[in-house]
Write an enzyme that holds these catalytic residues in place. Structure first.
Site, PDB file in Angstrom:
ATOM      1  N   HIS A 145      16.963   2.743  27.736  1.00 53.17           N
ATOM      2  CA  HIS A 145      18.248   3.383  28.028  1.00 53.17           C
ATOM      3  C   HIS A 145      18.581   4.498  27.033  1.00 53.17           C
ATOM      4  O   HIS A 145      19.487   5.296  27.277  1.00 53.17           O
ATOM      5  CB  HIS A 145      19.385   2.345  28.093  1.00 53.17           C
ATOM      6  CG  HIS A 145      19.845   1.810  26.778  1.00 53.17           C
ATOM      7  ND1 HIS A 145      19.470   0.579  26.307  1.00 53.17           N
ATOM      8  CD2 HIS A 145      20.675   2.323  25.845  1.00 53.17           C
ATOM      9  CE1 HIS A 145      20.051   0.348  25.139  1.00 53.17           C
ATOM     10  NE2 HIS A 145      20.790   1.409  24.845  1.00 53.17           N
ATOM     11  N   ASP A 181      13.865  -3.007  29.433  1.00 52.92           N
ATOM     12  CA  ASP A 181      14.529  -1.958  28.655  1.00 52.92           C
ATOM     13  C   ASP A 181      13.682  -1.519  27.460  1.00 52.92           C
ATOM     14  O   ASP A 181      14.201  -1.283  26.375  1.00 52.92           O
ATOM     15  CB  ASP A 181      15.912  -2.416  28.189  1.00 52.92           C
ATOM     16  CG  ASP A 181      16.809  -1.249  27.763  1.00 52.92           C
ATOM     17  OD1 ASP A 181      16.482  -0.097  28.116  1.00 52.92           O
ATOM     18  OD2 ASP A 181      17.820  -1.482  27.070  1.00 52.92           O
ATOM     19  N   SER A 210      20.461   0.884  18.903  1.00 54.26           N
ATOM     20  CA  SER A 210      19.572   0.639  20.043  1.00 54.26           C
ATOM     21  C   SER A 210      18.176   1.175  19.773  1.00 54.26           C
ATOM     22  O   SER A 210      18.005   2.346  19.459  1.00 54.26           O
ATOM     23  CB  SER A 210      20.113   1.325  21.293  1.00 54.26           C
ATOM     24  OG  SER A 210      21.344   0.807  21.666  1.00 54.26           O
ATOM     25  N   GLY A 258       4.404 -17.405  42.558  1.00 49.82           N
ATOM     26  CA  GLY A 258       4.554 -17.547  44.002  1.00 49.82           C
ATOM     27  C   GLY A 258       5.268 -18.799  44.446  1.00 49.82           C
ATOM     28  O   GLY A 258       4.827 -19.479  45.381  1.00 49.82           O
ATOM     29  N   LEU A 270      12.332 -21.495  43.376  1.00 50.58           N
ATOM     30  CA  LEU A 270      12.768 -22.584  42.505  1.00 50.58           C
ATOM     31  C   LEU A 270      14.270 -22.781  42.563  1.00 50.58           C
ATOM     32  O   LEU A 270      15.025 -21.853  42.904  1.00 50.58           O
ATOM     33  CB  LEU A 270      12.363 -22.283  41.051  1.00 50.58           C
ATOM     34  CG  LEU A 270      10.884 -22.000  40.786  1.00 50.58           C
ATOM     35  CD1 LEU A 270      10.709 -21.422  39.392  1.00 50.58           C
ATOM     36  CD2 LEU A 270      10.067 -23.271  40.938  1.00 50.58           C
TER      37      LEU A 270
END
Length: 477
Positions: free
Chosen positions: A115, A147, A224, A280, A283
């Site tokens: 970002h 991210d 960040s 696959g 749940l």
């Protein structure tokens, strides 16, 4: 005799109190200042060493020219604010993003948050190696699900940049000291210290796949992409988000573990795209009623409600009603944890699942497939070169976009503003059938077709919009 012992105890206690009071009341000039200074210096030395050795490899990043987005990118209009506590109105027009990053190789590869640099037309890096010089950098690749992004300094190969090594984040312990280095609020090379507050934080809705380290080291907007470093001077995580009610530090910050960083970095540098493990199964969590019905004493684990046809799970023999309790010996607490653990592993990895089947415990080895290759499962991916996001032709997408069950391709689900796809007139709901004359039937094949694309290169897409089929020539950014 009992009274004598009580009297001796009382005398000892009073003597101790008097001694403590005398120590407290002793003037500072009556103590040994050199010993106090030595002790303080000894405690501080590991932090001093981290600051001296690692700060030169931490950079200040300025990304310019990103178009307006749903998530803000500049320092004070940071995504932190809007995710956790709101923020000021977003500015219109090109955005300027500022954040942190850290150099991971002597030839100038840098890791940061996606970002911070997403959509940037120009990236400038300020080095903090004593020169404070500004250098340009190129975007190598990014992964929106975690991210994470990789950029590289635009200088000749062989440049000897200071860099930081990564450690094994699995070895981290709660309570361990760590140091955060970054550029909060534009204040370059700021250092803060704290401890690891918790590990394995999930369900925060910060990224799609979460396994965060929580720390109380002071982290603020602008941190960040900066590193979280242990006292061995190695990266254990990348600072990514904070929780705050004021916009500033409140003691709760989150970092992406270094093991995830290394996995994503390797794939972005080597291939330009990220592939993920695929099991696959569908749940659901286990509540008390389900635990009673399935004869288990715990609500931990992931209950299999469906097994995808022709998936690794089906081939390995997993069945509806199985309760997955462990992955490679590690306890599975929830379906979300299992999902995250699987997608953060590379395809082809053999995992050992501990399964409770009708009260009988068994171990089932499964070779993970590639996330996105099974068209029955949604797996949205984005092309940074074209500004387009596509998904598989799942039953849900076929119904949503009114397609036919025998259609083949990938469906366009979103278009970036001011991107090559947007300028070419491609619309969400369009069906991408081929890339550079290479047929694509799923997200994995779409990514493979764009794997070696370079900025400025022409990309030919065969697209069907409604009943009209058309070639589009896009210049990659």
């Amino acid at each position: 005799m009992e009274e004598l012992h009580q009297g001796e105890s009382m005398h000892t206690a009073i003597t101790g109190i008097i001694l403590l009071i005398s120590l407290i009341s002793t003037p500072i000039y009556g103590r040994n200042p050199s010993r106090t200074q030595t002790d303080t210096k000894s405690f501080s030395q590991p932090f001093i060493d981290v600051a001296k050795n690692c700060t030169p490899a931490v950079v200040f990043i300025r990304a310019e020219g990103a178009p307006p987005r749903n998530d803000p990118n500049d320092m004070f209009n940071d995504e932190f604010f809007h995710r956790f506590f709101g923020g000021p109105p977003r500015r219109q027009g090109p955005q300027v993003s500022q954040g942190s990053g850290f150099i991971i190789s002597k030839d100038g590869y840098i890791m940061t948050n996606l970002h911070v640099v997403r959509g940037a037309k120009k990236i400038t890096v300020t080095l903090q190696d004593g020169t404070s010089r500004e250098v340009s950098a190129s975007y190598i690749g990014g992964d929106s699900h975690t991210d994470i992004a990789v950029i590289k300094i635009d200088e000749e190969q062989g440049s000897n940049f200071p860099f930081i090594e990564m450690s094994n984040s699995d070895d981290l312990e709660v309570g361990e000291w760590v140091v955060a280095i970054g550029n909060p609020f534009g204040l370059e090379a700021s250092v803060s210290a704290g401890i690891i507050s918790a590990k394995g934080r999930q369900g925060l809705q910060i990224t799609d796949y979460e396994d965060f380290i929580q720390t109380d080291a002071a982290i603020n907007p602008g941190n960040s992409g900066g590193p979280l470093i242990d006292l061995d001077k190695k990266v254990v995580g990348m600072n990514t988000a904070i929780v705050s009610q004021s916009g500033g530090y409140m003691g709760i910050g989150f970092a992406i573990p270094s093991n995830i960083l290394q996995n994503i970095k390797h794939q972005l540098v080597e291939n330009g795209v990220v592939t993920r493990g695929f099991l696959g199964v569908s749940l659901q969590p286990i509540d008390n009623d389900l635990a009673e019905a399935f004869g288990t004493k715990t609500t931990q684990g992931a209950l299999v409600v469906d097994v995808v046809e022709d998936s690794p799970a089906e081939k390995a023999g997993l069945q509806q009603g199985d309760i997955i309790t462990k992955l490679n010996g590690n306890t599975i607490k929830s379906p979300g944890q299992l999902r995250n653990d699987v997608v953060l592993l590379p395809p082809g990895t053999v995992v050992k699942l501990t399964v409770n089947r009708n009260g009988k415990m068994m171990t089932i080895p499964v070779t993970l497939g590639t996330y996105g290759a099974n068209t029955l499962v949604s797996s949205t991916t984005a092309s940074r070169h074209l500004g387009i996001s596509v998904d598989n032709l799942t039953n849900q997408n076929i119904q949503k976009y009114r397609l036919h069950q025998d259609d083949q391709g990938v469906i366009v689900v979103s278009i970036e503003p001011d991107s090559p796809a947007s300028r070419s007139g491609i619309q969400p709901g369009s069906l991408v059938m081929a890339v550079n004359h290479q047929k694509v039937t799923n997200v994995t094949e779409f990514n493979d077709a764009l794997q070696n694309v370079k900025s400025g290169q022409r990309i030919l897409l065969l697209i069907r919009q409604g009943q009209m089929m058309k070639f589009y020539s896009l210049r990659a950014e």
